[in-house]
Structures are given as structure tokens and as C-alpha cells.
Write a protein that holds these residues in place. Structure first.
Motif, PDB file in Angstrom:
ATOM      1  N   LEU A  39      33.574  46.605  46.612  1.00  0.00           N
ATOM      2  CA  LEU A  39      33.012  45.498  45.267  1.00  0.00           C
ATOM      3  C   LEU A  39      33.908  46.038  44.220  1.00  0.00           C
ATOM      4  O   LEU A  39      34.124  44.903  43.239  1.00  0.00           O
ATOM      5  N   GLU A  40      34.504  47.183  44.054  1.00  0.00           N
ATOM      6  CA  GLU A  40      35.561  47.449  42.896  1.00  0.00           C
ATOM      7  C   GLU A  40      36.831  46.577  42.981  1.00  0.00           C
ATOM      8  O   GLU A  40      37.420  46.189  42.117  1.00  0.00           O
ATOM      9  N   ALA A  41      36.971  46.427  44.220  1.00  0.00           N
ATOM     10  CA  ALA A  41      38.304  46.041  44.705  1.00  0.00           C
ATOM     11  C   ALA A  41      38.345  44.450  44.921  1.00  0.00           C
ATOM     12  O   ALA A  41      39.318  43.860  44.868  1.00  0.00           O
ATOM     13  N   LEU A  42      37.245  43.976  44.985  1.00  0.00           N
ATOM     14  CA  LEU A  42      36.883  42.503  45.180  1.00  0.00           C
ATOM     15  C   LEU A  42      37.544  41.618  44.433  1.00  0.00           C
ATOM     16  O   LEU A  42      38.304  40.601  44.654  1.00  0.00           O
ATOM     17  N   PRO A  43      37.353  41.646  42.918  1.00  0.00           N
ATOM     18  CA  PRO A  43      37.993  40.726  41.953  1.00  0.00           C
ATOM     19  C   PRO A  43      39.585  40.653  42.221  1.00  0.00           C
ATOM     20  O   PRO A  43      40.074  39.528  42.370  1.00  0.00           O
TER      21      PRO A  43
END
Length: 98
Positions: A39-43
Motif C-alpha cells: 500500500l505504501e508503494a502503490l501510488p
């Protein structure tokens, strides 16, 4: 509108609601798991995939300008400088006929 129209609208509204709730539940479970880094790397991953798909099939000038913009982004970590220099490089290359 007929009853069938209202039924379709209601079904689509329910489906949209269920999709959102499922996303909230899945997101909460992912945050609590060992896969929270996703989720932290998703953007960033979404931005990279959008840029990569937009570059597919583009002429050489676009690729060169994108490479220059990537270099500026890595060196400066400044969004405005990256955009300005990327657009300037593209305009210059287009003006040169590349």
C-alpha cells in the motif's frame, strides 16, 4: 423510466457500494499483514504504469524528453522542475523535427 431502468440503477448503485466496502475491508487486512509495504508503494507504482503505458508507441522525441524528465526527477526530486524541463525538452525536440 420503467421499473427495469430503476432496477438496473439500483443494482449498479449496490455493486458500487459493495466494491467500495470490499476495498476498505481488504485495505484494512493488508495494512495489518506483512504485505503493508504494498500500500505504501502503490501510488508510485500506479504513476509508473500510467507513464509507461502512455510512452508505448510514441516517437523518439517523447522517449528522450521522458528520459530527461526522469533524470531531473532523480537529481532534484522537484516536481515542477521535472515538468518544466520535460516539456521544454519535448518542445525543443519537436522544434528540431525529431
Amino acid at each position: 423510466m420503467t421499473g427495469a431502468h430503476w432496477a438496473v440503477i439500483g443494482l449498479l448503485a449496490l455493486a458500487a457500494f459493495v466494491i467500495r466496502v470490499a476495498g476498505l475491508i481488504a485495505g484494512g487486512r493488508i495494512r495489518a499483514s506483512r504485505h503493508a509495504w504494498i500500500l505504501e508503494a502503490l501510488p508510485g507504482l500506479i504513476v509508473v504504469s500510467l507513464v509507461a503505458s502512455s510512452l508505448a508507441g510514441e516517437p523518439t522525441a517523447t522517449w528522450i524528453a521522458a528520459a530527461l524528465a526522469l533524470g531531473v526527477a532523480v537529481l532534484t526530486n522537484h516536481v515542477i522542475a521535472t515538468m518544466v524541463l520535460g516539456v521544454a525538452a519535448f518542445a525543443t525536440l519537436q522544434g528540431l523535427g525529431l
